[in-house]
Design an enzyme around this catalytic site. Structure first.
Site, PDB file in Angstrom:
ATOM      1  N   ASP A  12       4.148  10.434  46.841  1.00  0.00           N
ATOM      2  CA  ASP A  12       4.184   9.663  48.080  1.00  0.00           C
ATOM      3  C   ASP A  12       2.960   8.729  48.080  1.00  0.00           C
ATOM      4  O   ASP A  12       1.997   8.943  47.336  1.00  0.00           O
ATOM      5  CB  ASP A  12       4.128  10.640  49.266  1.00  0.00           C
ATOM      6  N   ASP A  14       1.458   6.502  51.354  1.00  0.00           N
ATOM      7  CA  ASP A  14       0.614   6.504  52.553  1.00  0.00           C
ATOM      8  C   ASP A  14       0.154   7.912  52.917  1.00  0.00           C
ATOM      9  O   ASP A  14       0.965   8.814  53.139  1.00  0.00           O
ATOM     10  CB  ASP A  14       1.366   5.896  53.737  1.00  0.00           C
ATOM     11  N   ASP A 210       2.455  14.508  51.769  1.00  0.00           N
ATOM     12  CA  ASP A 210       1.615  14.956  52.890  1.00  0.00           C
ATOM     13  C   ASP A 210       2.354  15.107  54.210  1.00  0.00           C
ATOM     14  O   ASP A 210       1.741  15.398  55.231  1.00  0.00           O
ATOM     15  CB  ASP A 210       0.440  13.983  53.081  1.00  0.00           C
TER      16      ASP A 210
END
Length: 270
Positions: A12, A14, A210
């Site tokens: 991922d 961001d 996250d």
């Protein structure tokens, strides 16, 4: 220690590879250099569009396939696989079909405004992006973010209606996004099959994320890594079996890669 020769890293962006506040990837540079030196593919898996990733991929020097729009499409750079002609794999539903459904849904009385209904300035205003980035965010391949204008009951009805038609609707922080019946994990599995079909034996997959929409991505990996959210406690609220980083963002990302690959954090490129 993981063998680099049969490893792929899926990440991922961001809040994971990119810092939540500054969008910097500086702390991950040594780890990225190590992976590059050992020919480990680093696959970006993001909610961003392909157009939005152009500058970042150039900046980082990433030349590998990448997954966009939360698993809605896979982009394979031209010539990456010798025997592959199609460099764009759309999963679930293409943009034209999505827009056709949304036009009919609006005619039935559902109230929303999609990116295709907005000017570049409108997208910039509702996302906080600059004009160039907003234009790139509007170049969709297989999903459409929307601002919902109806009430909660109407939204639930719309979501059921969309899913009955074969689409998938996800509620994010601000936007309701419609796409095909796919996710980051399904897209990663498809890409791994493509690697293997083209003669690249991937035995180990490190996936880093996250947030909740990264769970499917981590579940598709042999080594899932939960990167600590900015300001959050260092735990794994969504996956009990994932490795959890103490540091957040790109620092935690680099720490995890260092531990899994058997090299020191803060290493210099070989």
């Amino acid at each position: 220690m993981i063998a680099p020769s049969t490893t792929l890293v899926a990440t991922d962006l961001d809040g994971t590879l990119l810092d939540h506040e500054t969008y910097s990837w500086e702390p991950a540079k040594p780890a990225l250099a190590f992976l590059d030196a050992h020919a480990v593919p680093v696959v970006f898996v993001t909610s961003k569009t392909a157009a939005e990733l152009t500058m970042l991929r150039q900046e980082i020097g990433n030349t590998h396939p990448f997954i966009v729009e939360n698993g809605s499409a896979i982009i394979i750079p031209k010539g990456y696989f010798e025997n592959m002609q199609d460099e764009r794999i759309v999963l679930g539903a293409d943009y034209e079909n999505i827009r056709s459904f949304l036009i009919s849904a609006r005619a039935e009385g559902f109230a929303f405004k999609g990116f295709a209904d907005m000017t570049v300035q409108d997208i910039a205003d509702c996302t906080g992006l600059d004009a160039k980035s907003a234009q790139a965010a509007g170049k969709r391949l297989a999903s459409e973010p929307m601002i919902w204008h109806g009430d909660e009951a109407q939204k639930q009805t719309f979501m059921c209606h969309a899913e009955n038609r074969g689409f998938r609707v996800m509620q994010g922080g601000r936007f309701l996004t419609i796409g095909g019946q796919t996710d980051k994990g399904a897209a990663l599995k498809t890409l791994l099959d493509t690697f293997r079909t083209n003669g690249q034996a991937i035995a180990t997959v490190i996936a880093l994320g996250d947030s909740g929409n990264d769970v499917a991505l981590l579940q598709a990996a042999t080594h899932p890594v939960w990167v600590r959210k900015h300001g959050a406690t260092p735990d794994c609220p969504f996956m009990a079996n994932a490795r959890c980083t103490l540091a957040h963002g790109p620092t935690g990302w680099a720490d995890a890669i260092g531990e899994l690959m058997g090299v020191k954090t803060g290493m210099t490129a070989p």
